[in-house]
Enzyme design. Structure first.
Site, PDB file in Angstrom:
ATOM      1  N   ARG A   1       0.728  -1.216  -0.086  1.00  0.00           N
ATOM      2  CA  ARG A   1      -0.174  -0.010   0.001  1.00  0.00           C
ATOM      3  C   ARG A   1       0.912   1.297  -0.158  1.00  0.00           C
ATOM      4  NH1 ARG A   1      -3.170  -3.550  -0.927  1.00  0.00           N
ATOM      5  NH2 ARG A   1      -5.305  -3.725   0.010  1.00  0.00           N
TER       6      ARG A   1
ATOM      7  N   SER B   1     -11.228  -0.834   2.575  1.00  0.00           N
ATOM      8  CA  SER B   1     -10.406  -0.942   3.731  1.00  0.00           C
ATOM      9  C   SER B   1     -10.033   0.666   4.360  1.00  0.00           C
ATOM     10  CB  SER B   1      -9.172  -1.683   3.856  1.00  0.00           C
ATOM     11  OG  SER B   1      -9.105  -3.064   3.111  1.00  0.00           O
TER      12      SER B   1
ATOM     13  N   GLU C   1      -5.503   3.781   5.750  1.00  0.00           N
ATOM     14  CA  GLU C   1      -5.051   3.634   4.449  1.00  0.00           C
ATOM     15  C   GLU C   1      -5.546   4.680   3.440  1.00  0.00           C
ATOM     16  OE1 GLU C   1      -7.050   1.512   1.234  1.00  0.00           O
ATOM     17  OE2 GLU C   1      -5.823  -0.222   1.878  1.00  0.00           O
TER      18      GLU C   1
HETATM   19  N1  EPU Z   1     -11.104 -11.002   9.657  1.00  0.00           N
HETATM   20  C1  EPU Z   1     -11.785 -10.884  10.743  1.00  0.00           C
HETATM   21  N2  EPU Z   1     -12.972 -10.214  10.742  1.00  0.00           N
HETATM   22  C2  EPU Z   1     -13.136  -9.168   9.980  1.00  0.00           C
HETATM   23  C3  EPU Z   1     -12.394  -9.060   8.833  1.00  0.00           C
HETATM   24  C4  EPU Z   1     -11.293  -9.792   8.645  1.00  0.00           C
HETATM   25  O1  EPU Z   1     -11.802 -11.733  11.577  1.00  0.00           O
HETATM   26  O2  EPU Z   1     -14.140  -8.522   9.962  1.00  0.00           O
HETATM   27  C5  EPU Z   1     -10.054 -12.001   9.354  1.00  0.00           C
HETATM   28  C6  EPU Z   1     -10.359 -12.732   8.169  1.00  0.00           C
HETATM   29  O3  EPU Z   1     -11.217 -13.840   8.583  1.00  0.00           O
HETATM   30  C7  EPU Z   1      -9.031 -13.234   7.625  1.00  0.00           C
HETATM   31  C8  EPU Z   1      -8.134 -11.899   7.948  1.00  0.00           C
HETATM   32  O4  EPU Z   1      -8.925 -11.162   8.927  1.00  0.00           O
HETATM   33  O5  EPU Z   1      -8.447 -14.340   8.325  1.00  0.00           O
HETATM   34  C9  EPU Z   1      -7.877 -11.045   6.726  1.00  0.00           C
HETATM   35  O6  EPU Z   1      -9.272 -10.748   6.258  1.00  0.00           O
HETATM   36  P1  EPU Z   1      -9.551 -10.438   4.491  1.00  0.00           P
HETATM   37  O7  EPU Z   1      -9.084 -11.563   3.909  1.00  0.00           O
HETATM   38  O8  EPU Z   1     -10.910  -9.960   4.522  1.00  0.00           O
HETATM   39  O9  EPU Z   1      -8.731  -9.366   4.192  1.00  0.00           O
HETATM   40  P2  EPU Z   1      -8.029  -7.989   4.970  1.00  0.00           P
HETATM   41  O10 EPU Z   1      -6.937  -8.192   5.295  1.00  0.00           O
HETATM   42  O11 EPU Z   1      -9.234  -7.711   5.617  1.00  0.00           O
HETATM   43  C10 EPU Z   1      -7.052  -6.906   2.771  1.00  0.00           C
HETATM   44  C11 EPU Z   1      -6.973  -5.801   1.830  1.00  0.00           C
HETATM   45  C12 EPU Z   1      -8.318  -5.693   1.202  1.00  0.00           C
HETATM   46  C13 EPU Z   1      -8.334  -6.980   0.138  1.00  0.00           C
HETATM   47  C14 EPU Z   1      -8.078  -8.105   0.931  1.00  0.00           C
HETATM   48  C15 EPU Z   1      -8.173  -9.376   0.079  1.00  0.00           C
HETATM   49  C16 EPU Z   1      -5.852  -4.213   3.091  1.00  0.00           C
HETATM   50  C17 EPU Z   1      -5.619  -2.779   4.139  1.00  0.00           C
HETATM   51  N3  EPU Z   1      -6.934  -4.683   2.926  1.00  0.00           N
HETATM   52  O12 EPU Z   1      -8.113  -7.049   3.527  1.00  0.00           O
HETATM   53  O13 EPU Z   1      -8.248  -4.648   0.400  1.00  0.00           O
HETATM   54  O14 EPU Z   1      -9.344  -6.809  -0.658  1.00  0.00           O
HETATM   55  O15 EPU Z   1      -7.186  -8.279   1.975  1.00  0.00           O
HETATM   56  O16 EPU Z   1      -6.897  -9.504  -0.446  1.00  0.00           O
HETATM   57  O17 EPU Z   1      -4.709  -4.792   2.886  1.00  0.00           O
HETATM   58  C18 EPU Z   1      -8.673  -2.328   0.196  1.00  0.00           C
HETATM   59  O18 EPU Z   1      -7.653  -1.778   0.160  1.00  0.00           O
HETATM   60  O19 EPU Z   1      -9.587  -1.463   0.321  1.00  0.00           O
HETATM   61  C19 EPU Z   1      -9.277  -3.547   0.402  1.00  0.00           C
HETATM   62  C20 EPU Z   1     -10.554  -3.943   0.327  1.00  0.00           C
END
Ligand code: EPU
Length: 337
Positions: free
Chosen positions: A163, A235, A333
């Site tokens: 990012r 995010s 972010e």
């Molecule tokens: N999780 C939870 N509760 C929640 C959300 C997430 O327990 O409410 C857990 C999930 O179960 C998983 C982990 O946290 O084990 C990661 O969650 P997720 O795969 O949904 O991805 P994220 O880390 O929340 C990142 C990016 C997203 C991208 C996803 C998929 C960042 C800041 N965000 O989210 O990007 O779509 O991975 O690759 O890096 C964005 O930047 O706007 C965005 C949506």
């Protein structure tokens, strides 16, 4: 040709849907338009707003907002194995992903359904489901507002990281992105390692470009609110990168805590901010017009009529709760203005 609007409401130009105003917006087509503006006045404060998916306005913007309008797409080279393309800043990101999938071109299918313009994509190196836009970028062309000329940076010179890029660091307040050059490949390169992707792709019959795009769109559609329905900027927080010892301490108490290794860096790990916020008990938390999304705790939402300041107050509350509970600092972010 450029268009200039004075004292304008930004509600329809930001995905949070907050109703702040700006002193001036300049919609520009090319470097000549920018040269005219910056030759006449270099002292104004300014900001670049693409499709407005990653910016939160918290007050009147007393400066000039530049928005690109050129959305051309050129194929620079096709050697049979793949293509080099040059896409102008205003081109809609997901339309580009669709364009590539229809033509059998691999590289950006995992980045399906990310709300963004092409010009904004390199700034924060958009990423999802194990892919980042840096993996396909060959070069970025920008207008340098100090030198008043167009500059082309190679992928390496863009200093991409999670990012992050040179456009968020040294070139912040200097560069206005005009176009991005990318390489897309005809060789199938499915990247299914992240979360539920493999399962969703298999259930559609295997790793074709079309199936991967559909799977990613379905996963995102289930978790992420549509900004047209519920104001948000994806995010809100970055996933925090912490020292290995911090992660190990937390893992003793929370063995199920998600963590991601950092490429070429054994002493740090990335944690999931969404998990931390969720575990702090804030998923679905609502305070008046704003709240933490009920399906994805990393997303803050405007239930209607919220101001940028209300969103900021919620973000500060969420960060404080995470810090109190886990001793980990999470930072936005989203660009705050
Ligand atoms: N999780 C939870 N509760 C929640 C959300 C997430 O327990 O409410 C857990 C999930 O179960 C998983 C982990 O946290 O084990 C990661 O969650 P997720 O795969 O949904 O991805 P994220 O880390 O929340 C990142 C990016 C997203 C991208 C996803 C998929 C960042 C800041 N965000 O989210 O990007 O779509 O991975 O690759 O890096 C964005 O930047 O706007 C965005 C949506």
């Amino acid at each position: 040709m450029k268009r200039i609007y004075n004292d304008i409401n930004l509600a329809s130009r930001n995905s949070f849907g907050v109703s702040e105003r700006a002193r001036c917006i300049v919609e520009f087509e090319d470097a000549n338009d920018l040269k005219e503006v910056f030759s006449a006045n270099r002292s104004d404060k300014w900001y670049v707003l693409g499709a407005g998916n990653n910016t939160l306005f918290t007050q009147f913007y007393d400066g000039v907002i530049f928005t690109p309008t050129c959305s051309s797409l050129e194929i620079l080279q096709d050697d049979g194995q793949g293509v080099d393309i040059r896409v102008a800043a205003a081109y809609d990101w997901d339309t580009l992903v669709e364009w590539s999938v229809i033509r059998g071109l691999w590289g950006i299918e995992n980045l399906s359904a990310i709300p963004s313009s092409v010009g904004a994509a390199p700034v924060q190196n958009i990423g999802a489901y194990g892919a980042e836009v840096k993996d396909v970028i060959k070069a970025v062309e920008y207008f340098d507002t100090n030198k008043l000329e167009v500059v082309r940076l190679s992928n390496k010179e863009c200093r991409f990281a999670y990012r992050d890029s040179i456009f968020k660091q040294e070139l912040r307040g200097v560069a206005i992105i005009l176009a991005v050059e990318m390489h897309l490949s005809r060789e199938p390169r499915p990247n299914l390692g992240y979360g539920d992707v493999v399962k969703e792709v298999e259930s559609r019959g295997g790793a074709t470009l079309k199936n991967i795009r559909e799977a990613i769109c379905a996963i995102r559609g289930r978790k992420l609110p549509d900004p047209k329905v519920l104001g948000n900027a994806g995010s809100f927080f970055k996933n925090p990168i912490v020292e290995l010892e911090v992660a190990e301490r937390l893992l003793q108490e929370y063995p199920d805590m998600p963590k991601y290794a950092m490429p070429n860096d054994d002493s740090h790990v990335k944690l999931a901010a969404g998990w931390l916020i969720d575990k702090a008990g804030l998923k679905g938390w609502r305070d008046g017009n704003v709240g933490v999304h009920e399906n994805q705790a990393l997303v803050l939402v405007n239930y209607g009529g919220a101001t940028g300041r209300e969103v900021i107050a919620l973000a500060e509350y969420v960060s404080q709760c995470v810090k109190d509970r886990f001793g980990v600092v999470i930072s936005p972010e989203v660009n705050l203005l």
